[in-house]
Scaffold this active site. Structure first.
Site, mmCIF file in Angstrom:
data_model
loop_
_atom_site.group_PDB
_atom_site.id
_atom_site.type_symbol
_atom_site.label_atom_id
_atom_site.label_comp_id
_atom_site.label_asym_id
_atom_site.label_seq_id
_atom_site.Cartn_x
_atom_site.Cartn_y
_atom_site.Cartn_z
ATOM 1 N N ARG A 232 0.941 -1.108 0.107
ATOM 2 C CA ARG A 232 0.015 -0.034 0.055
ATOM 3 C C ARG A 232 0.834 1.187 -0.178
ATOM 4 O O ARG A 232 1.845 1.339 0.461
ATOM 5 C CB ARG A 232 -0.846 0.120 1.160
ATOM 6 C CG ARG A 232 -1.989 -0.909 1.233
ATOM 7 C CD ARG A 232 -3.137 -0.271 0.277
ATOM 8 N NE ARG A 232 -4.317 -1.032 0.247
ATOM 9 C CZ ARG A 232 -4.326 -2.420 -0.625
ATOM 10 N NH1 ARG A 232 -3.513 -2.621 -1.602
ATOM 11 N NH2 ARG A 232 -5.655 -2.921 -0.732
ATOM 12 N N GLU A 261 -3.779 7.585 -5.517
ATOM 13 C CA GLU A 261 -3.675 6.806 -6.774
ATOM 14 C C GLU A 261 -4.693 7.279 -7.643
ATOM 15 O O GLU A 261 -5.992 7.144 -7.267
ATOM 16 C CB GLU A 261 -3.746 5.018 -6.599
ATOM 17 C CG GLU A 261 -2.552 4.501 -6.026
ATOM 18 C CD GLU A 261 -2.906 3.003 -5.716
ATOM 19 O OE1 GLU A 261 -3.866 2.550 -6.309
ATOM 20 O OE2 GLU A 261 -1.943 2.438 -4.773
ATOM 21 N N HIS A 280 -1.472 0.289 -10.142
ATOM 22 C CA HIS A 280 -2.022 -0.693 -9.156
ATOM 23 C C HIS A 280 -2.375 -1.867 -9.843
ATOM 24 O O HIS A 280 -3.491 -2.316 -10.040
ATOM 25 C CB HIS A 280 -3.156 0.054 -8.436
ATOM 26 C CG HIS A 280 -3.453 -0.762 -7.112
ATOM 27 N ND1 HIS A 280 -3.725 -0.105 -5.969
ATOM 28 C CD2 HIS A 280 -3.368 -2.167 -6.516
ATOM 29 C CE1 HIS A 280 -4.051 -1.050 -4.782
ATOM 30 N NE2 HIS A 280 -3.664 -2.122 -5.475
#
Lengths: 315, 327
Positions: A232, A261, A280
């Protein structure tokens, strides 16, 4: 069974940028009557008492007190993926609502992503120039075979990374004992950081792992080392790598996760040459997203039928 | 030992795009008196008879008839890398000169690169990086997906040292491994990596999600992979080439990628290298091309250099030559 008899499942939206995948809708509709937040808000009175389950996709819908209060018959919230850091577990539990995640579906795909980032960074894959007239021999990368990989976090994903790295004859250092992959146990994180050519972060985000890697940890790493983050964004103190990468404290970084993000377009990390950032990717395959939904559905059905929930998460 | 007593070895040049690496020179000068092509041409009369070996780095200097004729005391040519397709072995042998390459120094780095290309292609890594930094990116789309590598089927064409190393790595990703080779490997070797032999290349092509070419370039493997082979592949499959450009019929590949006959390709090698800037392969979206970086790591190149030095020293001292190539 008529559509009206299926339990009602609330999702944020279907399709679009963050919505539940259209390809999964048919499967979901076999088991549930699906409604979106838009439909819910349009007719709250009607749906309020009917919603029994919520399926989160990319952390939405946001679970706050207001939503929980408006769903008196809510029994379970199923998360897609393994990370639960976006949820207030205590709050949800206080409403008598159960929670579940999807830990098994994500592990292989995320481990593959970690290895892809490690290899792509080491071998400078993304630096290919479209203006090439001849191949300069200064595109030399770093050898992965036989290098030392320090894995921080040894859950299912960390373990799968260790298995893959072992096939590249990498020397593996971990902070937790894991004899099955021949990993070398480091009692202190400092030892792992000082000896690794690649440091891979594979932890959950918790108060203990928040800003786990900062200036101090980066300075302990070799100046020839690469930091890889597939856990993360907030596990890394994001200002620290900017400086470390600019001044050669570490050689390079590869981040599948950041905060936020995506990063704001003027963020200094985006300007660096010695960094790889991916959007991601961790679980982004057809197969894995499918498995995540299947795992979530199994969790929801178990909860609604009063059976033990396969992947229940407790506060 | 005085400088003049070290054996004279011809090189192309030091530094620059394809020259001998400057940080290798110290090690080389411990064993040899290095003569560049420029120095040789400027002083042919004096140097002609002194040169005993050629240190051929990235195919230079070229061992043509003219050069061979001008080096009457030449005993050995050490060439970097594994490929031999740039050398006329018969011609060189006719001058009584021995040849050695560096097949093992390159193998792990090349196998690693095969894996990078497969992972990067499947998971759309290059595209993903572009999205992550693009000034136009506002969010990361949930429905932007790649293909799973874990559990997929990898077909390896050419199961030599490098192919076998690829198989070892792929096994850890729980991949199903099929291979096609001139000869079947021993059972223990197959079992160690879980590889299944496909006598007929068709069987491998029809079942593979990823097809990786890891053969030498020989007259038999030239244009081994063309329209027929591409059409036998699954439309959802990816072709990866880490061997030599001419193993693939490049025009057929362009067409196959344009028409969705196969899903994608990842090439570390093409012909020529680099491709002319207007080449259709460079315009395709479903392709990754890398600039022949198979062995491009600092440590592999260092090892190659050391292997070449060993081969030259062995030849000059009359010992058995490591990595000797017999025509």
């Amino acid at each position: 069974m008529e559509q009206g008899e299926l339990p009602v499942l609330l999702v944020n939206e279907v399709g679009g940028v963050r919505g539940v995948l259209k390809a999964h809708v048919e499967f979901l509709k076999k088991h549930f009557h699906l409604i979106t937040m838009k439909e819910f808000l349009k007719n709250k009175k009607h749906w309020s008492k009917k919603v029994q389950a919520i399926y989160l996709w990319w952390h939405k819908p946001i679970i706050d007190r207001e939503l929980l209060e408006s769903l008196p018959d809510l029994k379970v919230i199923a998360n897609s993926g393994v990370g639960m850091d976006h949820l207030d577990l205590k709050l949800i539990s206080s409403f008598g609502v159960k929670m579940a995640n999807a830990p098994h579906a994500v592990s292989s795909s995320t481990a593959d992503t970690g290895m892809a980032l490690l290899l792509a960074s080491a071998r400078r894959l993304v630096e290919v120039s479209p203006d090439t007239e001849c191949f300069a021999d200064d595109l030399l990368g770093d050898e992965v075979t036989g290098a030392t990989l320090g894995i921080i976090g040894m859950g299912s994903i960390g373990y799968k990374i260790a298995l893959r790295a072992k096939a590249f004859e990498m020397k593996i250092l971990t902070e937790e004992e894991e004899r099955a992959v021949g990993a070398i146990y480091c009692t202190k994180i400092e030892d792992l950081l000082q000896q690794s050519d690649f440091v891979m972060l594979v932890v959950s985000l918790t108060p203990q792992t928040h800003k786990l890697i900062g200036k101090r940890e980066l300075e302990l790493m070799k100046p020839t080392a690469t930091l890889i983050n597939i856990s993360r964004g907030p596990v890394v103190d994001q200002d620290a790598p900017v400086e470390a990468l600019q001044t050669g404290v570490i050689k390079a970084a590869a981040l599948d996760v950041t905060y936020p993000e995506p990063l704001p377009r003027d963020h200094p990390l985006l300007k660096l040459k010695n960094i790889l950032i991916t959007p991601h990717l961790g679980i982004k395959t057809d197969k894995t997203t499918r498995m995540i939904t299947e795992e979530a559905v199994a969790n929801i059905l178990a909860a609604l039928n009063g059976l033990p929930i396969p992947n229940e998460v407790f506060p | 030992m005085e400088e003049q007593e070290l054996p004279y070895v011809l090189i192309d040049t030091i530094g620059g795009t394809h020259g001998v690496y400057e940080d290798h020179v110290e090690f080389l000068k411990k064993h040899f008196t290095l003569i560049t092509m420029k120095e040789f041409l400027e002083n042919k009369n004096h140097l002609s008879e002194k040169i005993k070996a050629i240190y051929m780095w990235w195919h230079k200097p070229a061992a043509n008839q003219e050069l061979l004729r001008s080096l009457p005391n030449l005993k050995m040519i050490a060439t970097s890398g594994a490929g031999m397709d740039h050398l006329d072995l018969k011609l060189i042998s006719s001058f009584g000169v021995k040849v050695a390459n560096t097949p093992f120094a390159v193998s792990s780095a090349t196998a690693d690169l095969g894996m990078v290309l497969m992972l990067a292609s499947a998971r759309r890594l290059v595209e993903g990086c572009q999205i992550a930094v693009s000034p136009n990116t506002e969010h990361f789309a949930a429905d932007w997906l790649g293909d799973e590598v874990t559990g997929a089927t990898l077909g390896i064409i050419g199961m030599g040292t490098i192919g076998y190393m690829v198989a070892k790595r792929a096994k850890a990703f729980e991949m199903k491994i099929l291979y096609h080779n001139r000869n079947q490997r021993k059972e223990e070797e197959e079992r160690a990596v879980g590889a299944i032999y496909c006598k007929k290349i068709e069987d491998l092509l029809q079942q593979s999600d990823f097809v990786m070419l890891v053969v030498n370039l020989t007259p038999q493997t030239d244009k081994l992979f063309g329209k027929k082979e591409l059409e036998l592949m699954k439309p959802s499959a990816t072709l990866i080439n880490i061997s030599r450009g001419p193993v693939v019929d490049q025009d057929a590949l362009v067409e196959a990628l344009q028409n969705g006959v196969i899903k994608a390709a990842a090439l570390d090698v093409t012909y020529p290298e680099p491709l002319p800037r207007h080449h259709p392969l460079l315009k395709l979206k479903n392709i990754i091309i890398t600039p022949h970086i198979g062995s491009a790591t600092t440590s592999s190149r260092r090892l190659m250099m050391q292997n070449m030095v060993e081969s030259i020293l062995a030849a000059l001292n009359g010992f058995p030559i490591p990595n000797e190539v017999i025509p």
